[in-house]
Motif scaffolding. Structure first.
Motif, PDB file in Angstrom:
ATOM      1  N   ALA A 105       8.357   1.800   6.350  1.00 36.51           N
ATOM      2  CA  ALA A 105       9.452   3.278   6.752  1.00 36.51           C
ATOM      3  C   ALA A 105       9.753   3.698   5.497  1.00 36.51           C
ATOM      4  CB  ALA A 105       9.447   2.953   8.588  1.00 36.51           C
ATOM      5  N   ASP A 106      10.435   1.929   5.588  1.00 29.84           N
ATOM      6  CA  ASP A 106      11.749   1.853   4.486  1.00 29.84           C
ATOM      7  C   ASP A 106      10.947   1.992   2.998  1.00 29.84           C
ATOM      8  OD1 ASP A 106      13.606   2.139   6.119  1.00 29.84           O
ATOM      9  OD2 ASP A 106      14.490   0.047   6.540  1.00 29.84           O
ATOM     10  N   ILE A 107      10.205   1.708   2.142  1.00 31.01           N
ATOM     11  CA  ILE A 107       9.227   1.596   1.405  1.00 31.01           C
ATOM     12  C   ILE A 107       8.880   3.368   1.562  1.00 31.01           C
ATOM     13  CG2 ILE A 107       7.178   1.105   0.447  1.00 31.01           C
ATOM     14  CD1 ILE A 107       8.833  -1.183   0.392  1.00 31.01           C
ATOM     15  N   GLU A 108       8.269   3.709   2.301  1.00 36.37           N
ATOM     16  CA  GLU A 108       8.391   5.382   1.955  1.00 36.37           C
ATOM     17  C   GLU A 108       8.979   6.475   1.792  1.00 36.37           C
ATOM     18  OE1 GLU A 108       4.363   5.002   5.256  1.00 36.37           O
ATOM     19  OE2 GLU A 108       6.164   5.641   6.545  1.00 36.37           O
ATOM     20  N   ALA A 109      10.296   5.685   2.785  1.00 37.96           N
ATOM     21  CA  ALA A 109      11.760   6.799   2.600  1.00 37.96           C
ATOM     22  C   ALA A 109      12.001   5.905   0.831  1.00 37.96           C
ATOM     23  CB  ALA A 109      12.375   5.795   3.263  1.00 37.96           C
ATOM     24  N   LEU A 110      10.950   5.667   0.316  1.00 33.06           N
ATOM     25  CA  LEU A 110      11.770   5.327  -0.897  1.00 33.06           C
ATOM     26  C   LEU A 110      11.620   6.141  -2.105  1.00 33.06           C
ATOM     27  CD1 LEU A 110      13.834   2.796  -2.923  1.00 33.06           C
ATOM     28  CD2 LEU A 110      11.762   2.001  -2.573  1.00 33.06           C
ATOM     29  N   GLY A 111      10.272   6.953  -1.817  1.00 32.47           N
ATOM     30  CA  GLY A 111       9.894   7.714  -2.899  1.00 32.47           C
ATOM     31  C   GLY A 111      10.483   8.950  -3.557  1.00 32.47           C
ATOM     32  N   PRO A 112      11.066   9.424  -2.025  1.00 29.68           N
ATOM     33  CA  PRO A 112      12.079  10.874  -3.163  1.00 29.68           C
ATOM     34  C   PRO A 112      13.524  10.670  -4.064  1.00 29.68           C
ATOM     35  CG  PRO A 112      11.097  11.364  -0.564  1.00 29.68           C
ATOM     36  CD  PRO A 112      11.191  10.042  -1.011  1.00 29.68           C
ATOM     37  N   TRP A 113      14.151   8.965  -3.083  1.00 32.60           N
ATOM     38  CA  TRP A 113      15.394   8.288  -4.066  1.00 32.60           C
ATOM     39  C   TRP A 113      14.898   7.941  -5.534  1.00 32.60           C
ATOM     40  CZ3 TRP A 113      20.320   9.354  -2.317  1.00 32.60           C
ATOM     41  CH2 TRP A 113      19.936   9.858  -1.100  1.00 32.60           C
ATOM     42  N   LEU A 114      13.249   7.274  -5.758  1.00 31.93           N
ATOM     43  CA  LEU A 114      12.853   7.261  -6.840  1.00 31.93           C
ATOM     44  C   LEU A 114      13.264   8.210  -7.607  1.00 31.93           C
ATOM     45  CD1 LEU A 114      10.122   5.051  -6.014  1.00 31.93           C
ATOM     46  CD2 LEU A 114      12.961   4.472  -6.979  1.00 31.93           C
ATOM     47  N   ASP A 115      12.650   9.778  -7.419  1.00 30.85           N
ATOM     48  CA  ASP A 115      12.863  10.434  -7.670  1.00 30.85           C
ATOM     49  C   ASP A 115      13.995  10.882  -8.362  1.00 30.85           C
ATOM     50  OD1 ASP A 115       9.216  11.670  -7.485  1.00 30.85           O
ATOM     51  OD2 ASP A 115       9.711  11.832  -5.897  1.00 30.85           O
ATOM     52  N   TRP A 116      14.870  11.388  -7.791  1.00 33.57           N
ATOM     53  CA  TRP A 116      16.380  11.294  -7.821  1.00 33.57           C
ATOM     54  C   TRP A 116      17.191  11.252  -8.226  1.00 33.57           C
ATOM     55  CZ3 TRP A 116      21.089   8.910  -6.656  1.00 33.57           C
ATOM     56  CH2 TRP A 116      22.051   9.306  -6.473  1.00 33.57           C
ATOM     57  N   ALA A 117      16.431   9.858  -8.238  1.00 40.75           N
ATOM     58  CA  ALA A 117      17.421   8.797  -8.913  1.00 40.75           C
ATOM     59  C   ALA A 117      16.849   8.552 -10.799  1.00 40.75           C
ATOM     60  CB  ALA A 117      17.089   7.076  -8.984  1.00 40.75           C
ATOM     61  N   ALA A 135       0.453  -1.082  -0.222  1.00 35.93           N
ATOM     62  CA  ALA A 135      -0.071   0.072   0.386  1.00 35.93           C
ATOM     63  C   ALA A 135       1.175   1.270   0.035  1.00 35.93           C
ATOM     64  CB  ALA A 135      -0.404   0.114   1.346  1.00 35.93           C
ATOM     65  N   ALA A 136       1.668   1.272   0.097  1.00 34.97           N
ATOM     66  CA  ALA A 136       3.174   2.119   1.267  1.00 34.97           C
ATOM     67  C   ALA A 136       3.602   2.727  -0.565  1.00 34.97           C
ATOM     68  CB  ALA A 136       3.806   2.577   1.756  1.00 34.97           C
ATOM     69  N   LEU A 137       3.867   1.580  -1.237  1.00 36.83           N
ATOM     70  CA  LEU A 137       4.366   1.730  -2.333  1.00 36.83           C
ATOM     71  C   LEU A 137       3.259   1.887  -3.769  1.00 36.83           C
ATOM     72  CD1 LEU A 137       6.936   1.441  -4.009  1.00 36.83           C
ATOM     73  CD2 LEU A 137       6.452  -1.526  -4.049  1.00 36.83           C
ATOM     74  N   ASP A 138       2.003   1.724  -3.229  1.00 42.64           N
ATOM     75  CA  ASP A 138       0.787   2.257  -4.004  1.00 42.64           C
ATOM     76  C   ASP A 138       0.907   4.104  -4.196  1.00 42.64           C
ATOM     77  OD1 ASP A 138       0.242  -0.358  -5.081  1.00 42.64           O
ATOM     78  OD2 ASP A 138      -1.629  -0.631  -4.195  1.00 42.64           O
ATOM     79  N   ARG A 139       0.812   3.755  -3.231  1.00 43.94           N
ATOM     80  CA  ARG A 139       0.789   5.583  -2.563  1.00 43.94           C
ATOM     81  C   ARG A 139       2.041   6.266  -3.620  1.00 43.94           C
ATOM     82  NH1 ARG A 139      -0.620   4.031   2.488  1.00 43.94           N
ATOM     83  NH2 ARG A 139       1.503   3.920   3.211  1.00 43.94           N
ATOM     84  N   ILE A 140       2.843   5.719  -3.969  1.00 42.93           N
ATOM     85  CA  ILE A 140       4.091   6.586  -4.046  1.00 42.93           C
ATOM     86  C   ILE A 140       4.272   6.020  -5.845  1.00 42.93           C
ATOM     87  CG2 ILE A 140       6.612   6.265  -5.023  1.00 42.93           C
ATOM     88  CD1 ILE A 140       7.146   4.774  -2.271  1.00 42.93           C
ATOM     89  N   VAL A 141       3.648   6.003  -6.400  1.00 40.04           N
ATOM     90  CA  VAL A 141       3.103   5.202  -7.517  1.00 40.04           C
ATOM     91  C   VAL A 141       2.244   6.276  -7.994  1.00 40.04           C
ATOM     92  CG1 VAL A 141       1.971   3.382  -9.341  1.00 40.04           C
ATOM     93  CG2 VAL A 141       3.954   2.512  -7.717  1.00 40.04           C
ATOM     94  N   ALA A 142       1.031   6.487  -7.401  1.00 40.78           N
ATOM     95  CA  ALA A 142      -0.038   7.028  -8.352  1.00 40.78           C
ATOM     96  C   ALA A 142       0.265   9.016  -7.711  1.00 40.78           C
ATOM     97  CB  ALA A 142      -1.111   6.912  -6.526  1.00 40.78           C
ATOM     98  N   ASP A 143       1.312   8.612  -6.931  1.00 41.95           N
ATOM     99  CA  ASP A 143       1.869  10.444  -6.864  1.00 41.95           C
ATOM    100  C   ASP A 143       2.658  10.689  -7.924  1.00 41.95           C
ATOM    101  OD1 ASP A 143       0.345  10.791  -4.517  1.00 41.95           O
ATOM    102  OD2 ASP A 143       2.165  10.563  -2.872  1.00 41.95           O
ATOM    103  N   ARG A 144       3.090   9.716  -8.381  1.00 47.47           N
ATOM    104  CA  ARG A 144       4.068  10.549  -9.878  1.00 47.47           C
ATOM    105  C   ARG A 144       3.100   9.753 -11.432  1.00 47.47           C
ATOM    106  NH1 ARG A 144       5.676   9.777  -5.015  1.00 47.47           N
ATOM    107  NH2 ARG A 144       7.810  10.404  -4.168  1.00 47.47           N
ATOM    108  N   ASP A 145       3.536  10.552 -11.857  1.00 46.13           N
ATOM    109  CA  ASP A 145       2.414  10.900 -13.450  1.00 46.13           C
ATOM    110  C   ASP A 145       4.173   9.551 -14.244  1.00 46.13           C
ATOM    111  OD1 ASP A 145       5.345  12.538 -14.234  1.00 46.13           O
ATOM    112  OD2 ASP A 145       3.144  13.759 -14.707  1.00 46.13           O
TER     113      ASP A 145
END
Length: 377
Positions: A357-369, A281-291
């Protein structure tokens, strides 16, 4: 020049997102493993006790009925599934379902090695074939959770109670993450390296009563290597399912599995499933916030909650490798490139040994990478 996003300030505490071997359970340390069986024969009293204890823990956590046997076998999940194929197929027609690389592997085994000419039902990566179109007068091979495509069966409802053939489930990324109706499963296989975060090399084979009946009543036309033999003088070799392994296991790997199973027992089966669900679910939220990010598995009802496969807008294999390399170099995420045979994309393990918490912290790193890799392309 496009401005790059800043390097995120927070890094996942445990950046282990590999889909196998997977992250160790929280709190794991090598010095916490019980050394009681190390340096001892696996056939000694203590060796057999520890192997049996490992089996008992798996049975308890899976809610496996007494009708089903569970044994530790060589060759990880691959060895366990091939053991089942080599010993039981050929008695009746076979249907093989393939929607990702491991399902295709079982098709290859059936066609090129066993030469049994199965009916093959395929779907593209990200899709699931029509489960209602299966002929259950056949033996049926399927993956419960496609590790390389992120697509899973929704449940066991598609398996009829009055089936004539046997159901063979490669459930390596599914056990301990989903509730499984064991009355519908004749054969299941998995390895410790997935949801438990254990070590590889050893597989687990689960046999229902119909599978045992097949083994004791049918002799394959092809020769069987020693490590595949489950029957002696027409009867199931029961010792295999009581800790008397066919070949020498690593007792260090067994102790590692016991640590993971004891950790899992402290949570209970529902607790393990809840952790996977929360991570997905945390990863789903990351995906939903990024087009620019999406799921390879189109249907949420059949989307994996363990091996979640993502598509990246405009990405080819080179860009994905660059993103994965950047994330690894920063200690933000390890081993997140998609499987080599799958469409180019990312694959994030969300099983129970990962912390939300580690999944949630991953989102900004995906943006950066993503931005950094594109700027360098």
């Amino acid at each position: 020049m496009t401005d790059l996003p800043p390097r995120p300030a927070t890094t996942p505490a445990r950046p282990y997102f590999s889909s196998g071997p997977c992250a160790k359970p929280p709190g794991w340390s090598a010095d916490r493993l019980d050394p009681v069986s190390l340096g001892r024969s696996h056939r000694s009293k203590i060796g057999k006790q520890r192997l049996q204890y490992c089996i008992d823990l798996m049975r308890e956590l899976l809610g496996l009925p007494d009708t089903h046997r569970i044994g530790i076998v060589p060759g990880s999940d691959t060895g366990a599934f091939e053991m089942a194929m080599w010993t039981m197929l050929g008695a009746r027609p076979v249907t093989a379902l393939a929607w990702e690389s491991f399902g295709e592997g079982w098709v290859t085994d059936a066609v090129k090695q066993l030469r049994i000419d199965p009916t093959v039902v395929r779907a593209d990566y990200g899709q699931l074939p029509d489960l209602q179109a299966i002929d259950w007068t056949n033996d049926v091979l399927f993956t419960w959770n496609g590790t390389t495509s992120g697509v899973r069966v929704p449940n066991a409802d598609f398996i009829p109670a009055d089936r004539e053939g046997l159901s063979f489930a490669d459930a390596t990324s599914g056990v301990f993450a989903y509730a499984i109706d064991w009355a519908k499963i004749d054969v299941a296989t998995f390895s410790w390296q997935k949801v438990l975060g254990g070590e590889g090399a050893h597989g687990v084979l689960i046999l229902g009563p119909r599978a045992v009946e097949r083994l004791e009543s049918y002799t394959p036309a092809w020769p069987l290597p020693k490590v595949f033999r489950l029957v002696s003088k027409g009867k199931l070799t029961e010792g295999v399912f009581k800790g008397e392994t066919i070949n020498t296991p690593s007792m260090l790997a067994v102790e590692d599995a016991i640590f993971s199973l004891e950790w899992a027992k402290s949570l209970g089966a529902d607790g393990l499933i809840a952790r996977s669900d929360a991570n997905a679910a945390a990863l789903d939220r990351i995906v939903a916030d990024r087009d620019w990010l999406g799921h390879l598995a189109a249907d949420p009802a059949t989307r994996s909650r363990t091996s979640v496969c993502l598509i990246v807008e405009g990405a080819d294999e080179a860009l994905i490798k660059k993103m994965a390399s950047l994330l690894e170099a920063e200690g933000a995420a390890y081993d997140v490139a998609g499987y080599r045979d799958a469409p180019a994309g990312l694959r994030i393990w969300c099983g129970a040994t990962v912390d939300t918490a580690d999944i949630e912290a991953l989102g900004p790193w995906l943006d950066w990478a993503y931005a950094t890799a594109r700027a360098a392309a």
